[in-house]
Design a protein around this motif. Structure first.
Motif, PDB file in Angstrom:
ATOM      1  N   MET A 179       0.837  -1.202   0.000  1.00  0.00           N
ATOM      2  CA  MET A 179       0.000   0.000   0.000  1.00  0.00           C
ATOM      3  C   MET A 179       0.880   1.263   0.000  1.00  0.00           C
ATOM      4  SD  MET A 179      -2.969   1.300  -0.206  1.00  0.00           S
ATOM      5  CE  MET A 179      -4.079  -0.084   0.105  1.00  0.00           C
ATOM      6  N   PHE A 180       1.896   1.254   0.839  1.00  0.00           N
ATOM      7  CA  PHE A 180       2.790   2.412   0.876  1.00  0.00           C
ATOM      8  C   PHE A 180       3.537   2.554  -0.448  1.00  0.00           C
ATOM      9  CE2 PHE A 180       7.073   4.148   1.671  1.00  0.00           C
ATOM     10  CZ  PHE A 180       6.703   5.439   2.013  1.00  0.00           C
ATOM     11  N   ALA A 198      -3.489   6.506  -1.209  1.00  0.00           N
ATOM     12  CA  ALA A 198      -2.753   5.358  -0.665  1.00  0.00           C
ATOM     13  C   ALA A 198      -2.082   5.712   0.659  1.00  0.00           C
ATOM     14  CB  ALA A 198      -1.715   4.888  -1.677  1.00  0.00           C
ATOM     15  N   TYR A 199      -1.501   6.904   0.749  1.00  0.00           N
ATOM     16  CA  TYR A 199      -0.862   7.332   1.999  1.00  0.00           C
ATOM     17  C   TYR A 199      -1.882   7.396   3.139  1.00  0.00           C
ATOM     18  CZ  TYR A 199       3.222   8.807  -0.779  1.00  0.00           C
ATOM     19  OH  TYR A 199       4.327   8.861  -1.602  1.00  0.00           O
ATOM     20  N   GLU A 200      -3.066   7.915   2.821  1.00  0.00           N
ATOM     21  CA  GLU A 200      -4.112   8.022   3.851  1.00  0.00           C
ATOM     22  C   GLU A 200      -4.525   6.649   4.364  1.00  0.00           C
ATOM     23  OE1 GLU A 200      -6.267  12.226   2.434  1.00  0.00           O
ATOM     24  OE2 GLU A 200      -7.042  10.284   1.739  1.00  0.00           O
ATOM     25  N   LYS A 216       2.297   8.888   6.794  1.00  0.00           N
ATOM     26  CA  LYS A 216       1.868  10.090   7.518  1.00  0.00           C
ATOM     27  C   LYS A 216       2.807  11.259   7.225  1.00  0.00           C
ATOM     28  CE  LYS A 216       0.815  11.792  12.158  1.00  0.00           C
ATOM     29  NZ  LYS A 216       0.839  11.476  13.614  1.00  0.00           N
ATOM     30  N   ALA A 217       4.105  10.954   7.192  1.00  0.00           N
ATOM     31  CA  ALA A 217       5.087  11.998   6.896  1.00  0.00           C
ATOM     32  C   ALA A 217       4.912  12.536   5.480  1.00  0.00           C
ATOM     33  CB  ALA A 217       6.498  11.434   7.068  1.00  0.00           C
ATOM     34  N   MET A 218       4.591  11.638   4.541  1.00  0.00           N
ATOM     35  CA  MET A 218       4.371  12.089   3.163  1.00  0.00           C
ATOM     36  C   MET A 218       3.125  12.961   3.054  1.00  0.00           C
ATOM     37  SD  MET A 218       6.813  11.269   1.190  1.00  0.00           S
ATOM     38  CE  MET A 218       6.039  11.692  -0.374  1.00  0.00           C
ATOM     39  N   LEU A 219       2.093  12.629   3.819  1.00  0.00           N
ATOM     40  CA  LEU A 219       0.874  13.444   3.821  1.00  0.00           C
ATOM     41  C   LEU A 219       1.177  14.844   4.345  1.00  0.00           C
ATOM     42  CD1 LEU A 219      -1.774  10.844   5.080  1.00  0.00           C
ATOM     43  CD2 LEU A 219      -1.727  11.946   2.835  1.00  0.00           C
TER      44      LEU A 219
END
Length: 227
Positions: A179-180, A198-200, A216-219
């Motif tokens: 998923m990540f 996908a990040y969410e 979470k960091a990417m969001l």
């Protein structure tokens, strides 16, 4: 005298009769030709076990090769050939499935540059033969990480899409790594909307895992870019 004889006969007659009635007759010994020798039965090894034993012999050859030298690069062709023998000659034994994993790992890590296309095709072949294999998850994680390291974003997206779609369509719990990596592939292909989805999902479902924390960091990074 006559009376004495009658008394003796009266006493002994039952004894004689009893003795005759209870004496068993011994059975006649069997004739030589009637005695049959006991046949020894040989236990045959089932065909499945034979194949497993032969596959173990090949696996032992691989281990001997690896342990026989410090120069791993020099034995790669022989090791590959033995793994391919396991796959082609004994597809029904458990070691055949493990051989796919080892070959994919070998092509991604032992060759420089890594043989991406070969590893990718081996994965497709594996899924075609063993779609329900318990090794599928670890093989796809291994391949996914290899594709990620080498920035093969299109191939990575293709690998991870079934995992993403299955969750969206059936709500079946996805694999965190895929998923990540689906989010990462979309991000680097500039599909930001899909990447964010996908990040969410990864951040929500796997908050304690490394993949969830990275998502979470990417969001947060994407949110800063919007400002």
């Amino acid at each position: 005298m006559k009376n004495i004889f009658l008394c003796f006969f009266t006493i002994m007659f039952p004894v004689l009769m009893f003795g005759c009635a209870t004496t068993p007759t011994a059975p006649a010994p069997p004739k030589a030709e009637e005695i049959k020798p006991v046949e020894e039965t040989k236990k045959e090894v089932p065909p499945t076990r034979q194949k497993e034993n032969k596959s173990l012999n090949i696996f032992a050859e691989i281990l001997d090769l690896v342990e026989s030298t410090d120069d791993r690069q020099s034995i790669l062709p022989e090791v590959e050939e033995l793994y391919e023998r396991l796959i082609n000659e004994y597809p029904g034994v458990p070691l055949a499935q493990e051989s796919y994993w080892k070959l994919i790992e070998l092509n991604l890590k032992d060759y420089d540059p890594p043989r991406i296309e070969r590893a990718y095709l081996l994965h497709k072949e594996f899924v075609g033969k063993y779609p329900e294999s318990i090794l599928r998850a670890i093989i796809e994680d291994t391949l996914g990480k290899g594709l990620y390291r080498n920035a093969e974003w299109n191939k990575l997206l293709e690998l991870c899409t079934p995992n993403y779609k299955q969750y969206i369509e059936t709500d079946k719990h996805p694999r965190a790594s895929l998923m990540f990596m689906y989010g990462e592939a979309n991000f680097y292909l500039d599909n930001i909307v899909e990447a964010k989805k996908a990040y969410e999902i990864a951040a929500e479902l796997f908050p304690k895992l490394r993949e969830g924390q990275k998502a979470k960091a990417m969001l947060e990074t994407l949110a800063k870019k919007k400002k």
